[in-house]
Design an enzyme around this catalytic site. Structure first.
Site, short mmCIF file in Angstrom:
data_model
loop_
_atom_site.label_atom_id
_atom_site.label_comp_id
_atom_site.label_asym_id
_atom_site.label_seq_id
_atom_site.Cartn_x
_atom_site.Cartn_y
_atom_site.Cartn_z
N SER A 10 1.04 -1.06 0.16
CA SER A 10 -0.24 -0.04 -0.01
C SER A 10 0.53 1.54 -0.64
O SER A 10 2.02 1.67 0.50
CB SER A 10 -0.51 -0.24 1.05
OG SER A 10 -1.45 1.15 1.42
N HIS A 34 -1.68 -1.04 -4.19
CA HIS A 34 -2.85 -1.78 -3.65
C HIS A 34 -3.07 -0.04 -2.91
O HIS A 34 -2.32 0.66 -2.17
CB HIS A 34 -2.63 -2.69 -2.31
CG HIS A 34 -3.89 -1.63 -0.94
ND1 HIS A 34 -4.92 -2.64 -0.86
CD2 HIS A 34 -4.31 -1.20 0.00
CE1 HIS A 34 -5.82 -2.10 0.08
NE2 HIS A 34 -5.95 -1.35 0.77
N ASP A 36 -5.81 2.65 -1.89
CA ASP A 36 -6.32 3.06 -0.73
C ASP A 36 -6.71 4.76 -0.99
O ASP A 36 -6.59 5.58 -1.16
CB ASP A 36 -5.65 3.27 0.66
CG ASP A 36 -4.65 1.83 1.14
OD1 ASP A 36 -6.05 0.93 1.53
OD2 ASP A 36 -3.98 1.78 0.96
N MET A 38 -9.86 7.45 -0.12
CA MET A 38 -10.34 7.75 1.38
C MET A 38 -11.04 8.71 0.83
O MET A 38 -10.91 10.25 0.63
CB MET A 38 -9.38 8.30 2.85
CG MET A 38 -9.01 6.33 3.10
SD MET A 38 -7.59 6.43 4.23
CE MET A 38 -7.23 5.53 4.29
N HIS A 67 -9.01 -0.26 -3.38
CA HIS A 67 -9.52 -0.28 -1.93
C HIS A 67 -10.48 1.30 -1.83
O HIS A 67 -9.93 2.27 -1.35
CB HIS A 67 -9.07 -0.17 -1.18
CG HIS A 67 -9.18 -0.41 0.55
ND1 HIS A 67 -8.62 -0.45 2.15
CD2 HIS A 67 -10.88 -0.90 0.96
CE1 HIS A 67 -9.16 -1.01 2.34
NE2 HIS A 67 -10.57 -0.98 2.01
N MET A 69 -12.53 3.45 0.45
CA MET A 69 -13.11 3.65 1.26
C MET A 69 -13.15 4.96 2.03
O MET A 69 -13.24 5.82 1.76
CB MET A 69 -11.66 3.80 2.88
CG MET A 69 -11.39 2.46 3.17
SD MET A 69 -10.03 2.69 3.65
CE MET A 69 -8.59 2.73 1.88
N MET A 138 -10.70 -6.24 7.16
CA MET A 138 -9.76 -5.26 7.65
C MET A 138 -9.15 -6.05 9.14
O MET A 138 -9.87 -6.01 9.84
CB MET A 138 -10.14 -3.94 8.31
CG MET A 138 -11.17 -3.29 6.83
SD MET A 138 -9.25 -3.10 5.51
CE MET A 138 -8.71 -2.06 6.64
N GLY A 143 -8.73 3.55 7.88
CA GLY A 143 -8.74 5.03 7.67
C GLY A 143 -7.13 5.70 8.00
O GLY A 143 -6.79 6.60 7.34
N PHE A 144 -6.25 4.93 8.20
CA PHE A 144 -4.47 5.33 8.63
C PHE A 144 -3.65 4.44 8.21
O PHE A 144 -4.38 3.03 8.97
CB PHE A 144 -4.38 5.82 10.31
CG PHE A 144 -5.82 6.90 9.76
CD1 PHE A 144 -5.21 8.79 9.46
CD2 PHE A 144 -6.94 6.85 10.56
CE1 PHE A 144 -5.94 9.65 9.82
CE2 PHE A 144 -7.85 8.52 10.56
CZ PHE A 144 -6.61 9.42 9.96
N GLY A 145 -2.42 4.55 7.89
CA GLY A 145 -1.04 3.52 7.84
C GLY A 145 -0.59 3.39 9.65
O GLY A 145 -0.77 4.14 10.35
N GLY A 146 0.07 2.50 9.83
CA GLY A 146 0.47 2.15 10.78
C GLY A 146 -0.08 2.01 12.19
O GLY A 146 0.43 2.39 13.46
N ASP A 177 -5.81 -6.03 6.05
CA ASP A 177 -4.79 -5.01 5.40
C ASP A 177 -5.38 -4.51 6.55
O ASP A 177 -6.36 -4.24 7.54
CB ASP A 177 -6.21 -4.52 4.09
CG ASP A 177 -5.65 -3.12 3.93
OD1 ASP A 177 -4.33 -2.50 4.72
OD2 ASP A 177 -6.18 -2.07 3.65
N GLY A 178 -4.13 -4.27 7.62
CA GLY A 178 -3.45 -3.53 8.10
C GLY A 178 -2.65 -3.79 9.52
O GLY A 178 -2.74 -5.36 9.73
N GLY A 179 -1.64 -3.41 9.57
CA GLY A 179 -0.61 -3.87 10.62
C GLY A 179 -0.03 -4.69 10.36
O GLY A 179 0.31 -5.71 11.11
N GLY A 199 2.33 -1.80 4.34
CA GLY A 199 2.18 -0.52 3.86
C GLY A 199 3.45 0.27 4.46
O GLY A 199 4.13 0.26 3.92
C1 DX5 Z 1 -6.24 1.58 6.53
C2 DX5 Z 1 -5.64 1.33 4.91
C3 DX5 Z 1 -4.45 0.23 4.69
C4 DX5 Z 1 -3.12 1.15 4.86
C5 DX5 Z 1 -2.32 -0.75 5.36
O1 DX5 Z 1 -7.28 2.14 6.26
O2 DX5 Z 1 -6.34 0.59 4.15
O3 DX5 Z 1 -4.30 -0.58 3.15
O4 DX5 Z 1 -2.26 1.28 4.08
O5 DX5 Z 1 -0.73 0.58 6.17
P1 DX5 Z 1 -0.35 -0.55 7.70
O6 DX5 Z 1 0.60 -1.67 6.61
O7 DX5 Z 1 0.20 0.14 7.72
O8 DX5 Z 1 -1.05 -0.58 7.97
ZN ZN Z 2 -5.93 -0.59 1.94
#
Ligand code: DX5
Ligand code: ZN
Length: 225
Positions: A10, A34, A36, A38, A67, A69, A138, A143-146, A177-179, A199
């Site tokens: 991502s 991927h 994202d 939003m 993806h 959102m 999910m 909403g956010f990476g990291g 997707d996520g973490g 990501g």
């Molecule tokens: C979160 C996104 C993810 C995000 C993942 O809402 O849909 O795709 O970029 O980022 P990481 O891998 O840092 O959790």
């Molecule tokens: Zn995503």
């Protein structure tokens, strides 16, 4: 059955001013990009408008797994299909007419993904499983990476995998997707996921392409199906 592991980086945490290069960095070792999207309504963050998203799809050296959102994805999802995405994933919670949106994405030439947030149950989407190409569970609040990987989503992944394995024809991909990181991907693969969005693990690494390969190896080692 051949078990195929897919790793989709991502770009949410990549350098937005140099995306063409950022994508090129992982192009040789990744399956898809991927993307994202939003809208600051469905989630409290904004990434790309339609024009910018289409530009990225155009210059991406990887197939694009969008993806979305966004609230009310019914009308917009098919546009992503029409504009070159390989697969388009929309959220169950945001759609007005899930069946129609699935049909409209497919008839515009893309594979169809259906995503669910952490609070949504697998049972809520089970009836569409045979109509889609990918289920996205999910593992963070979108909403956010990291953010931190939600271990409590693993029973849902196993429940979805168990159901998918009973299907005789096409088995949809099970994406999380996520973490996702080297610390968490093994657990998710063991639970039954076979497609992983990563990501920050990829883009915060000094060697993004190698990180993708390491993630793939770790998933492959733990995937029992
Ligand atoms: C979160 C996104 C993810 C995000 C993942 O809402 O849909 O795709 O970029 O980022 P990481 O891998 O840092 O959790
Ligand atoms: Zn995503």
């Amino acid at each position: 059955m051949e078990s195929q592991i897919l790793i989709n980086p991502s770009i949410l945490n990549a350098n937005f001013d140099d995306l063409e290069n950022e994508i090129a960095k992982v192009a040789l070792t990744s399956d898809s990009l991927h993307l994202d999207v939003m809208d600051n309504i469905f989630v409290p963050n904004f990434t790309f408008d339609l024009n910018r998203a289409f530009e990225i799809i155009n210059f991406s050296k990887l197939p694009v797994d969008a993806h979305l959102m966004i609230e009310n994805p019914d009308e917009i999802s098919p546009l992503y299909a029409e504009n070159g995405c390989t697969s388009v994933t929309f959220h169950f919670e945001a759609a007005n007419d899930v069946s129609k949106t699935i049909r409209d994405i497919r008839s515009n030439g893309a594979k169809v993904g259906l995503a669910i947030k952490p609070a949504t149950k697998f049972a809520d989407v089970q009836k569409w499983i045979e109509d889609i190409d990918m289920l996205l569970i999910m593992t963070v609040e979108p909403g956010f990476g990291g953010q931190s990987f939600m271990h409590d989503q693993m029973p849902k992944v196993t429940q979805a995998r168990t159901f998918i394995e009973t299907l005789l024809k096409q088995k949809p991909t099970l994406q999380i997707d996520g973490g996702v990181s080297l610390e968490t991907i093994g657990e998710a693969a063991k639970a039954g996921a076979n497609c992983f969005v990563a990501g920050s693990a990829v883009y915060k690494s000094d060697k993004p392409a190698e990180m993708v390969s390491s993630l793939r190896e770790m998933a492959q080692k733990n995937y029992p199906f």
